[in-house]
Design a protein around this motif. Structure first.
Motif, short mmCIF file in Angstrom:
data_model
loop_
_atom_site.label_atom_id
_atom_site.label_comp_id
_atom_site.label_asym_id
_atom_site.label_seq_id
_atom_site.Cartn_x
_atom_site.Cartn_y
_atom_site.Cartn_z
N TYR A 1 2.35 2.22 6.14
CA TYR A 1 1.79 3.05 5.07
C TYR A 1 2.86 3.97 4.48
CZ TYR A 1 -2.47 1.17 7.06
OH TYR A 1 -3.43 0.32 7.52
N TYR B 1 3.89 3.82 0.54
CA TYR B 1 3.84 4.99 -0.35
C TYR B 1 5.21 5.23 -1.00
CZ TYR B 1 2.90 9.71 -2.02
OH TYR B 1 2.73 10.82 -2.80
N TYR C 1 5.41 2.95 -3.88
CA TYR C 1 4.55 3.43 -4.97
C TYR C 1 5.25 4.54 -5.76
CZ TYR C 1 0.81 5.90 -7.38
OH TYR C 1 0.05 6.53 -8.33
N GLN D 1 0.13 2.00 -1.25
CA GLN D 1 -0.60 3.24 -1.01
C GLN D 1 -0.34 4.25 -2.13
OE1 GLN D 1 -2.56 2.03 2.00
NE2 GLN D 1 -2.51 4.25 1.94
N THR D 2 -1.39 4.75 -2.75
CA THR D 2 -1.24 5.74 -3.81
C THR D 2 -1.33 7.17 -3.28
OG1 THR D 2 -3.60 5.67 -4.29
CG2 THR D 2 -2.17 4.15 -5.51
N SER D 3 -1.56 7.30 -1.97
CA SER D 3 -1.65 8.62 -1.35
C SER D 3 -0.92 8.59 -0.02
CB SER D 3 -3.11 9.03 -1.13
OG SER D 3 -3.20 10.19 -0.32
N ASN D 4 -0.27 9.69 0.31
CA ASN D 4 0.45 9.77 1.57
C ASN D 4 -0.46 10.17 2.73
OD1 ASN D 4 2.79 9.51 3.06
ND2 ASN D 4 3.34 11.67 2.85
#
Length: 963
Positions: free
Chosen positions: A632, A636, A639, A672-675
Motif C-alpha cells: 500500500y 500510494y 499515485y 491507493q489514493t489515500s495513505n
C-alpha cells in the motif's frame, strides 16, 4: 569479397592452339605477369592485362580475350578504380555483342554470366544496391534452376559469391536478418561442397567476417569479436600472400571498431597498432582506420590525437571521392563535430555537423543550423539519420550550456526532420527483427524531442509545443502494431487480387512453421531448417516488394505515416473522458493529459526509487503475501508521483491510459489514493482502460456493426496426477473455468467448447462466425522469446494444444472483443517503441479491437466470479470498461467478505485495452429510453387535457377583472 571464384576459370579453360607458337608464349607470359602483379602493382597489372587482350585479339584466342577482361575488371574492383571498371565492362559487352567470332565460341554463356556478375559488382561498389541486386538475383535464379547434381564447380563457386554479395546488399539496406541468413547459408554451402571449391576454407572465413559485420551493426559485439578473432587467426597464417592483405586489414578494423564502440578503447588501440606493420595507409579503406583511431583517442579524452586522426580521415575520404559529396566524407565531418562538442566548443561542433549533413544532398549547401536536407532527396538514410540524431543531441547540449532558446528551436526543427526521415526509411526495414533494431536505435531521439518540446513549452507557453510533443510521442508508440493494422487495411482495400493475397498467407504460414521447427529442433537439425527458412523469407520479401511496386494503393495505405493529432484525439473523447499519454526519458516521465476542453504537459520525477516502487507494486500484487502491507505504501507513492499530477489537470473520471516503460506493469485502478485507508482504490472514483497508442485507439473505435452478439467460449480441462492449482498456470487442473464458461454463456447467443472439445481445430472452424471470444484456460508468458508465449487448448490429432503468439500473428479475427481469462496474457517482454509483447498484443495484431487480459497468474475462483458479472453487465448495455469496473466493485463489496480477499492480487490483474464501447443497447438502457419516451408522451397528453379544460372553464386564464 571473394576473388577465388574468378581464378577457378584457370582450372577449366584450355589454351587454344594458335598458328604461331611464339605468339602463344607471348600471350601466356603477358597474362602470367599480370596475375603476378594483380594485388601488388596496379599499373603493371593493367598494362599486362591490356597486352594479353591485344595479343589474343590478333591471334583469335577468345578464351584469353575473355580472361583478360575478367581479370582486368577484377583488378579495377580491387583498387576501387570505378571509372575503369565501368569502361572495361562496356568494352567487354561490346565485344560480346559485336564480334562475329563469338557465334561459334562454346563457352560464351559462362562469360556472359561473369559479365552479369561484374555488372552487379560495379553497382554494388557504387552503393546502388537495388540495381546491384537485380543483376545478382538474375544470376542466382539462373544457377538455382540447374539441378544440384548437374552444377559444375564454377556454378558452385559462383553461388557462394552470390550468397555473399546478396548478404552484403541486405546488410547495407538494413535487412540484417536476411544478411545473417545469407552468410550462414554460404558457410554451410562452402562446407558441403568443399571438395569442389578451390580455397573453400578462405571463403568460409570471409563469410564469417561478413557475418561478424552484421553482428557489429546490430550491437551483438560478443559474437562479432568471437568470429572476427577466429577469422583473423586464419588470415594471419596467409599474411605472406598479398591476396589476403585486405582480409587481414578488414578483420583488424572490425575487431578494433567493436572494442571502441564498447568503450574498451585501450584494446581498440592495441589492435590498431598491430595493423601498422601491414601498411594500412596504402589500403583503399585507410580512412576508416583513422576514424576508429580517432574514436578510441576521443574515448580516452586525448583530443589532440583524436583531431589528428579525424582530419587524416577527412583528407583521405575527400581524395578518394575526388572532393565530391559522399557519406564517407560525412562520417569524418560528423566525428569532428563530436570532438568539438566534447571539448565544449559548441558552435564549431555544430558547424561540422552541418557540413556532414551537406554531404547527403547535392543540392543542399546551407550553413544555417535551422535547415536540414530534404529526407526524400537523401540516398543513405541510415547514415543520414545517425548524424541528425547527433546534431539534435548537440543542439540540446548547446542549450544546456548557453541557455539560449534559439538552440532549442533549432533542435525542435531537427526533431521534425528525424521523424520525416524515419517515415521514409521504415519501408526499407522488412523483417520484425530489423524494424525493432531501427526502433531501438532511434528511440532516444524521441525522448530528446519530447524533452526539447517540454522546455520550449515551459519557456514560451505556446501550446503548439504540446501538440508537437504529442506527435513525437505517438510516433514512438506501438510502431509495428500500427503497421500491422495498416497492412490489414491495405490488404483489404489495396486492390490486390485474392490469389496474390493467398500466396502471401501461404508464405507467412510456412515461415511460422519453420521458425517453430527451429525453436524446438536439436542442434544438428537447425542448419537444414535455417536454410529452408531463409529461402522462404527471401522469396516472401521479394513477393512483398513486387506487391508494393505493382499496387500503389496498397503501398500508400501500408506505409501511411500519419498519426492522430492531439486535436483529433480531443474531438473524439467523450464527456467526462481524459487520455493520459506517458513517455519515459531517463530519470523523468513526460505526461500529456487531454480531455474535451483542455490539454496539459507535465514532467514528472521518475528516478530509480520510483521505478523500484512500480516493480514492487507489481511483485506484491502478483504474488499474494497478506503479511506484507508495504504494497500500500508503494501504491500510494505511485499515485502521488505518477497519477495525481495528471488528475489535477482534469475533472474527468473516465481515463484512457497510454503507458510506457515499467508503467505497463501497473493496474492503475488498484493504486491507493489515500495513505491511511487501505480500501481507497482508484477504481471507486475512476474507470480505467488502456491503449497502445492514441492512433490505434482511434482506429479501434470503428466498431463492427452486428445485428446480434455471438459468443464463442473455450474451457479445456487439464487432468493429471499433480495437486490442483489455484492459479491458471503450470497446466494444473482448473476448478472454475468450466463454471465460468457456463455462467457467461447464459448472457449471449453462445457456443461453448469444454473438455476435449476445446481444441485449436474447433477454434479455427468456428471463430469467423462469432464476434465475442472467451478463453478460460492456461497460458504462459515467455519473457525471453515473446513469440512463444501461448494459450493452452485440448490436444487433438491434427493440432498441438498450444496456440503460440507466432501462430496468432497469422490469424485474421473478425471479433469485436477477446477475453483471455488465463494467466499473464497481458504480460510479456517490454520493448522500446512497442510496449508489452504479450498474448493480448498478438490478438490486437490479428485484428481484435478490444482485449480483456491479465497481468499475472490470476486466482481461478475470483476470476470466475468477476467474469460472470462482467458479461452480465455487458448484456445489460454497460460499456466494456464500466462493465468490468462494476464487476470488480461488486467483487470487492459483496464477494470478498473477508478483507484479505480484497488484496489487489485477486481482482486488479484483469484489465481492458482498446475499444470499450457497449456491445448492446438492450435491457436497462433500452428500458430507460422507453421510460423517457413514455414520460414525454404522458406529459404531452396532460398538456393537451389542460388546454381542453381552459377552453371550457369561464374562469380559466381571466382572473379578476379591474373594472
Amino acid at each position: 569479397m571473394k576473388y577465388s571464384v574468378l581464378f577457378l576459370i584457370l582450372i577449366v579453360f584450355s589454351i587454344q592452339k594458335v598458328a604461331s607458337q611464339n605468339t602463344e608464349i607471348e600471350i601466356e607470359n603477358a597474362f602470367n605477369k599480370a596475375v603476378k602483379n594483380h594485388y601488388t602493382n596496379k599499373d603493371s597489372a593493367y598494362f599486362y592485362y591490356e597486352k594479353t587482350i591485344r595479343l589474343a585479339d590478333k591471334s583469335n584466342d577468345l578464351t584469353y580475350i575473355f580472361n583478360g577482361f575478367l581479370y582486368l575488371i577484377n583488378a579495377n574492383g580491387y583498387y576501387l578504380d570505378l571509372e575503369n571498371y565501368k569502361k572495361n565492362i562496356e568494352r567487354e559487352e561490346r565485344f560480346i555483342l559485336e564480334d562475329k567470332r563469338i557465334a561459334n565460341f562454346p563457352e560464351i554463356e559462362t562469360y556472359k554470366d561473369y559479365l552479369l556478375f561484374d555488372r552487379g559488382n560495379y553497382h554494388y561498389k557504387l552503393k546502388q544496391y537495388a540495381n546491384s541486386k537485380t543483376y545478382f538475383q538474375k544470376l542466382y535464379d539462373k544457377i538455382d534452376a540447374i539441378p544440384v547434381e548437374q552444377r559444375t564447380a564454377m556454378d558452385l563457386a559462383m553461388m557462394s559469391s552470390l550468397y555473399s554479395f546478396l548478404g552484403l546488399i541486405y546488410h547495407h539496406t538494413n535487412k540484417y536478418e536476411l544478411a545473417s541468413y545469407s552468410f550462414k547459408r554460404d558457410i554451410a554451402h562452402l562446407t558441403k561442397y568443399k571438395d569442389s571449391i578451390a580455397e573453400w576454407e578462405s571463403d568460409v572465413n570471409n563469410s564469417k567476417k561478413l557475418l561478424a559485420q552484421v553482428y557489429t551493426a546490430t550491437k551483438n559485439f560478443n559474437d562479432a569479436n568471437r568470429l572476427s578473432e577466429e577469422v583473423l587467426a586464419f588470415y594471419k597464417k596467409k599474411q605472406h600472400n598479398p591476396r589476403f592483405k585486405n582480409n587481414i586489414l578488414s578483420s583488424f578494423l572490425l575487431i578494433a571498431k567493436n572494442y571502441s564502440e564498447q568503450g574498451r578503447y585501450d584494446l581498440a588501440l592495441q589492435k590498431l597498432d598491430e595493423v601498422t606493420g601491414y601498411k594500412y595507409e596504402e589500403n583503399p579503406y585507410a580512412s576508416e582506420f583513422d576514424l576508429v583511431y580517432g574514436d578510441s583517442y576521443l574515448g580516452l579524452k586525448n583530443y589532440e590525437k583524436a583531431s589528428a586522426y579525424y582530419n587524416n580521415s577527412l583528407d583521405k575520404a575527400l581524395k578518394k571521392h575526388n572532393n565530391k559529396k559522399h557519406q564517407d566524407v560525412a562520417a569524418a565531418y560528423a566525428r569532428l563535430g563530436k570532438l568539438y562538442i566534447s571539448q565544449r566548443n559548441i558552435n564549431k561542433g555544430l558547424q561540422y555537423y552541418q557540413l556532414a549533413l551537406m554531404q547527403f544532398d547535392n543540392e543542399f549547401n546551407s550553413k544555417d543550423l535551422e535547415s536540414n536536407p530534404n529526407p526524400l532527396k537523401v540516398d543513405y538514410k541510415t547514415a543520414f539519420i545517425k548524424i541528425l540524431r547527433e546534431k539534435l543531441e548537440a543542439l540540446n547540449t548547446a542549450h544546456d550550456q548557453a541557455k539560449e532558446v534559439n538552440y532549442l528551436k533549432m533542435a525542435h526543427n531537427t526533431s521534425k526532420t528525424i521523424i520525416v526521415t524515419l517515415d521514409v526509411l521504415r519501408p526499407e526495414f522488412e523483417s520484425k527483427l530489423d524494424k525493432q533494431f531501427l526502433i531501438n536505435e532511434t528511440y532516444p531521439s524521441f525522448q530528446t524531442a519530447v524533452s526539447v518540446a517540454y522546455i520550449l513549452y515551459e519557456t514560451t507557453k505556446d501550446p503548439i509545443y504540446i501538440d508537437d510533443a504529442f506527435h513525437f510521442m505517438e510516433k514512438s508508440k506501438s510502431i509495428s502494431l500500427l503497421e500491422a493494422h495498416r497492412n490489414a487495411e491495405a490488404t483489404k482495400y489495396g486492390n490486390v487480387p485474392d490469389e496474390v493475397l493467398v500466396k502471401g498467407h501461404e508464405f507467412r504460414a510456412s515461415i511460422s512453421y519453420f521458425e517453430q521447427q527451429i525453436f524446438n529442433a536439436s542442434p544438428d537439425e537447425i542448419p537444414s531448417l535455417s536454410d529452408s527458412l531463409s529461402t522462404i523469407k527471401n522469396n516472401y520479401y521479394n513477393y512483398i516488394g513486387k506487391i508494393e511496386k505493382d499496387y500503389a494503393t496498397y503501398y500508400a495505405m501500408k506505409y501511411n505515416p500519419d498519426v492522430s493529432s492531439l486535436k483529433e484525439v480531443q474531438q473524439q473523447l467523450g464527456h467526462n473522458q481524459a487520455l493520459f499519454s506517458y513517455l519515459s526519458a531517463d530519470k523523468h516521465l513526460f505526461l500529456i493529459v487531454i480531455d474535451g476542453q483542455k490539454k496539459g504537459f507535465l514532467k514528472l520525477l521518475f528516478n530509480d526509487e520510483i521505478k523500484t516502487s512500480v516493480k514492487n507494486l507489481y511483485r506484491k500484487s502478483s504474488k499474494l503475501d497478506i503479511s506484507d502491507n508495504s504494497i500500500y505504501e508503494d501504491s500510494y507513492t505511485i499515485y502521488k508521483t505518477i497519477l495525481e499530477p495528471g488528475l489535477l489537470k482534469t475533472h474527468a473520471s473516465d481515463l484512457i491510459i497510454l503507458p510506457d516503460d515499467v508503467l505497463y506493469y501497473i493496474p492503475f485502478d488498484a493504486v491507493q489514493t489515500s495513505n491511511s485507508d487501505k480500501a481507497s482504490f482508484l477504481i471507486h472514483t475512476h474507470a480505467v482502460s488502456y491503449a497502445n497508442s492514441a492512433t490505434l485507439y482511434q482506429k479501434q473505435q470503428d466498431v463492427k456493426k452486428v445485428k446480434s452478439n455471438r459468443l464463442l467460449v473455450f474451457a479445456p480441462t487439464f487432468k493429471d496426477n499433480r495437486n490442483i492449482e489455484q492459479e491458471r498456470a503450470d497446466m494444473g487442473p482448473l476448478l472454475y473455468n468450466t463454471i465460468e464458461a457456463e455462467n457467461i454463456a447464459q448472457y449471449f447467443n453462445s457456443k461453448v467448447f469444454k473438455s476435449n472439445e476445446a481444441t485449436i481445430s474447433n477454434l479455427e472452424n468456428e471463430v469467423h462466425s462469432y464476434n465475442l471470444l472467451h478463453f478460460a484456460t492456461h497460458a504462459s508468458a515467455n519473457d525471453e522469446y515473446p513469440d512463444y508465449s501461448y494459450l493452452a487448448f485440448s490436444k487433438d490429432s491434427s493440432n498441438s494444444n498450444l496456440l503460440y503468439v507466432k501462430d496468432i500473428y497469422n490469424y485474421t479475427f473478425n471479433a469485436d472483443m477477446a477475453t483471455l481469462s488465463a494467466c499473464e496474457t497481458g504480460f510479456g517482454q517490454l520493448q522500446k517503441g512497442e510496449g508489452m509483447l504479450s498474448l493480448a498484443r498478438a490478438f490486437n495484431y490479428a485484428g481484435v479491437p478490444s482485449i480483456v487480459t491479465t497481468l499475472w497468474k490470476i486466482s481461478d475462483q475470483s476470476t470466475s466470479d468477476i467474469m460472470h458479472d462482467f458479461y452480465k453487465n455487458l448484456s445489460e448495455g454497460l460499456d466494456k470498461k464500466e462493465a468490468l469496473r462494476q464487476a470488480k466493485i461488486k467483487y470487492l463489496t459483496v464477494n470478498a467478505d473477508d478483507v484479505l480477499l480484497q488484496h489487489p492480487y485477486y481482482w486488479s490483474g484483469i484489465i481492458i485495452t482498446g475499444n470499450t464501447s457497449p456491445l448492446t443497447s438492450t435491457n436497462h438502457v433500452l428500458w430507460a429510453i422507453v421510460g423517457i419516451v413514455g414520460l414525454i408522451i404522458i406529459l404531452l397528453l396532460v398538456k393537451k387535457l389542460l388546454k381542453r379544460k381552459d377552453a371550457t372553464d369561464p374562469f380559466a386564464g381571466g382572473g379578476r377583472s379591474t373594472n
